[in-house]
Design a protein around this motif. Structure first.
Motif, PDB file in Angstrom:
ATOM      1  N   ALA A 287      36.176  52.820 -27.541  1.00  0.00           N
ATOM      2  CA  ALA A 287      35.269  52.968 -26.399  1.00  0.00           C
ATOM      3  C   ALA A 287      35.379  54.365 -25.790  1.00  0.00           C
ATOM      4  N   ALA A 288      36.602  54.889 -25.692  1.00  0.00           N
ATOM      5  CA  ALA A 288      36.801  56.219 -25.116  1.00  0.00           C
ATOM      6  C   ALA A 288      36.165  57.295 -25.994  1.00  0.00           C
TER       7      ALA A 288
ATOM      8  N   LEU B 272      26.356  53.966 -27.834  1.00  0.00           N
ATOM      9  CA  LEU B 272      27.195  52.835 -28.247  1.00  0.00           C
ATOM     10  C   LEU B 272      28.071  52.366 -27.097  1.00  0.00           C
ATOM     11  N   ARG B 273      28.079  51.059 -26.847  1.00  0.00           N
ATOM     12  CA  ARG B 273      28.937  50.441 -25.842  1.00  0.00           C
ATOM     13  C   ARG B 273      29.935  49.535 -26.565  1.00  0.00           C
ATOM     14  N   VAL B 274      31.211  49.694 -26.276  1.00  0.00           N
ATOM     15  CA  VAL B 274      32.287  48.980 -26.964  1.00  0.00           C
ATOM     16  C   VAL B 274      33.112  48.206 -25.940  1.00  0.00           C
ATOM     17  N   ASN B 275      33.184  46.897 -26.080  1.00  0.00           N
ATOM     18  CA  ASN B 275      33.935  46.060 -25.143  1.00  0.00           C
ATOM     19  C   ASN B 275      34.664  44.942 -25.874  1.00  0.00           C
ATOM     20  N   ALA B 276      35.657  44.383 -25.214  1.00  0.00           N
ATOM     21  CA  ALA B 276      36.384  43.228 -25.728  1.00  0.00           C
ATOM     22  C   ALA B 276      35.972  41.986 -24.951  1.00  0.00           C
ATOM     23  N   ALA B 277      36.095  40.844 -25.586  1.00  0.00           N
ATOM     24  CA  ALA B 277      35.793  39.567 -24.931  1.00  0.00           C
ATOM     25  C   ALA B 277      36.990  38.637 -25.071  1.00  0.00           C
TER      26      ALA B 277
ATOM     27  N   ALA C 252      27.599  31.442 -25.251  1.00  0.00           N
ATOM     28  CA  ALA C 252      26.472  31.762 -24.363  1.00  0.00           C
ATOM     29  C   ALA C 252      26.882  32.772 -23.290  1.00  0.00           C
ATOM     30  N   LYS C 253      28.138  32.737 -22.866  1.00  0.00           N
ATOM     31  CA  LYS C 253      28.611  33.696 -21.864  1.00  0.00           C
ATOM     32  C   LYS C 253      28.836  35.085 -22.480  1.00  0.00           C
ATOM     33  N   ILE C 254      29.249  35.099 -23.739  1.00  0.00           N
ATOM     34  CA  ILE C 254      29.524  36.368 -24.418  1.00  0.00           C
ATOM     35  C   ILE C 254      28.239  37.047 -24.863  1.00  0.00           C
ATOM     36  N   LEU C 255      27.222  36.270 -25.160  1.00  0.00           N
ATOM     37  CA  LEU C 255      25.976  36.767 -25.738  1.00  0.00           C
ATOM     38  C   LEU C 255      25.375  37.970 -24.990  1.00  0.00           C
ATOM     39  N   PRO C 256      25.334  37.977 -23.651  1.00  0.00           N
ATOM     40  CA  PRO C 256      24.738  39.120 -22.944  1.00  0.00           C
ATOM     41  C   PRO C 256      25.442  40.453 -23.198  1.00  0.00           C
ATOM     42  N   MET C 257      26.655  40.430 -23.737  1.00  0.00           N
ATOM     43  CA  MET C 257      27.351  41.666 -24.070  1.00  0.00           C
ATOM     44  C   MET C 257      26.626  42.432 -25.179  1.00  0.00           C
ATOM     45  N   ALA C 258      25.704  41.756 -25.877  1.00  0.00           N
ATOM     46  CA  ALA C 258      24.931  42.399 -26.938  1.00  0.00           C
ATOM     47  C   ALA C 258      23.629  43.005 -26.427  1.00  0.00           C
ATOM     48  N   SER C 259      23.346  42.839 -25.172  1.00  0.00           N
ATOM     49  CA  SER C 259      22.067  43.294 -24.620  1.00  0.00           C
ATOM     50  C   SER C 259      21.926  44.813 -24.689  1.00  0.00           C
ATOM     51  N   PRO C 260      20.753  45.297 -25.092  1.00  0.00           N
ATOM     52  CA  PRO C 260      20.513  46.740 -25.058  1.00  0.00           C
ATOM     53  C   PRO C 260      20.604  47.321 -23.644  1.00  0.00           C
ATOM     54  N   ALA C 261      20.475  46.476 -22.640  1.00  0.00           N
ATOM     55  CA  ALA C 261      20.529  46.942 -21.256  1.00  0.00           C
ATOM     56  C   ALA C 261      21.956  47.100 -20.727  1.00  0.00           C
ATOM     57  N   LEU C 262      22.948  46.653 -21.485  1.00  0.00           N
ATOM     58  CA  LEU C 262      24.339  46.724 -21.026  1.00  0.00           C
ATOM     59  C   LEU C 262      24.771  48.176 -20.826  1.00  0.00           C
ATOM     60  N   THR C 263      25.453  48.434 -19.722  1.00  0.00           N
ATOM     61  CA  THR C 263      25.944  49.783 -19.459  1.00  0.00           C
ATOM     62  C   THR C 263      27.468  49.892 -19.533  1.00  0.00           C
ATOM     63  N   LYS C 264      28.162  48.769 -19.440  1.00  0.00           N
ATOM     64  CA  LYS C 264      29.628  48.782 -19.415  1.00  0.00           C
ATOM     65  C   LYS C 264      30.187  49.146 -20.784  1.00  0.00           C
ATOM     66  N   THR C 265      31.324  49.851 -20.767  1.00  0.00           N
ATOM     67  CA  THR C 265      32.040  50.132 -22.006  1.00  0.00           C
ATOM     68  C   THR C 265      33.525  50.255 -21.698  1.00  0.00           C
ATOM     69  N   GLY C 266      34.357  49.916 -22.681  1.00  0.00           N
ATOM     70  CA  GLY C 266      35.800  50.032 -22.510  1.00  0.00           C
ATOM     71  C   GLY C 266      36.424  48.997 -21.604  1.00  0.00           C
ATOM     72  N   LEU C 267      35.774  47.843 -21.444  1.00  0.00           N
ATOM     73  CA  LEU C 267      36.281  46.791 -20.560  1.00  0.00           C
ATOM     74  C   LEU C 267      36.516  45.496 -21.332  1.00  0.00           C
ATOM     75  N   ILE C 268      37.091  44.529 -20.636  1.00  0.00           N
ATOM     76  CA  ILE C 268      37.253  43.177 -21.173  1.00  0.00           C
ATOM     77  C   ILE C 268      36.384  42.236 -20.346  1.00  0.00           C
ATOM     78  N   TYR C 269      35.644  41.387 -21.044  1.00  0.00           N
ATOM     79  CA  TYR C 269      34.901  40.343 -20.349  1.00  0.00           C
ATOM     80  C   TYR C 269      35.665  39.043 -20.513  1.00  0.00           C
TER      81      TYR C 269
END
Length: 254
Positions: free
Chosen positions: A180-181, A188-193, A223-240
């Motif tokens: 992510a860094a 590209l947005r990179v996050n953990a779930a 279903a909760k994780i699915l929005p992490m794939a949205s093109p509108a997501l701005t977060k990166t380098g975080l855990i959901y």
């Protein structure tokens, strides 16, 4: 189940561990949102069942498609070939869900057999790195690449008897954070779930005396994780954290 407002039409999504559990339902829900899902797993029967459900949904809605890839993630050269095949067919990748993993054994660390420890590290860590290496260039070619790496609270709690699995997830989270860094100034947005305790086969293996009906179904967590794939997501380098429905930094609260 899934976010009815999420539109993944024409997005190419790669999901590992797609034959069962959380990966199965993420793949199914991404297809329902319009994605073409590249479903990767060892179990051919589970992949075929997923494909049947995606086809049935497409007949009703016209959305979603799947390409099945039977692949054991110990096959590192196979992971390399997968990236090449995606590039040849689509020229890019929009979404990665690195979900596949194994528990190993719940045991005192001194009693863990070498072959068990090595398998946990191979599947959970080395194959995840190999997958990232294979598809990172493809995700960079997307207008809104999204990488979702499945982790676990075990990476932070370091509970007794969970050493191999906890160590593997801590390693995966560190790789995810570094990735992510490296890409924070890109699209590209990179996050953990962290899915939390979920009604899956792995959870049953780890906690055989637990009543599974007290846990959320894998489809609910997907279903909760699915929005992490949205093109509108701005977060990166975080855990959901799906259990708590919140985003947190890598410095988790006690």
């Amino acid at each position: 189940m899934g976010d009815p407002t999420l539109d993944l039409t024409n997005r190419i999504a790669l999901v590992t561990g797609a034959s069962r559990g959380i990966g199965y339902f993420i793949a199914k829900q991404m297809a329902a949102a319009g994605a073409h899902v590249i479903a990767v797993a060892r179990t051919v029967g589970g992949l075929e069942e997923l494909d049947d459900e995606i086809r049935a949904e497409r007949e009703k809605t016209g959305k979603g498609e799947a390409t099945l890839v039977p692949l054991d993630l110990v096959d590192m050269e196979g992971i390399d070939r997968l990236g090449g095949a995606i590039h040849e067919r689509w020229g890019k990748l929009d979404i990665l869900v690195a979900n596949a993993g194994v528990l190993g054994v719940i045991s005192p660390i001194g009693h863990v057999e070498a072959k068990t420890f090595e398998r946990v590290m191979t599947i959970n860590v080395t194959s995840t790195w190999r997958l990232i290496r294979s598809v990172d260039p493809l995700l960079r070619l997307s207008d809104a690449g999204r990488a979702i790496v499945l982790s676990s609270n075990a990476a932070h709690t370091a509970k007794a008897f969970w050493a191999p699995y906890a160590a593997s997830k801590a390693a995966v989270e560190t790789m995810t954070r570094s990735w992510a860094a490296e890409t924070q100034n890109m699209a590209l947005r990179v996050n953990a779930a962290d899915p939390g305790a979920t009604r899956t086969g792995m959870r049953a293996q780890a906690m055989p005396g637990e009543d599974p009906l007290t846990l959320p179904h894998a489809s609910e967590i997907a279903a909760k994780i699915l929005p992490m794939a949205s093109p509108a997501l701005t977060k990166t380098g975080l855990i959901y954290q799906a259990k708590h429905d919140r985003w947190v930094s890598y410095q988790l609260p006690a």
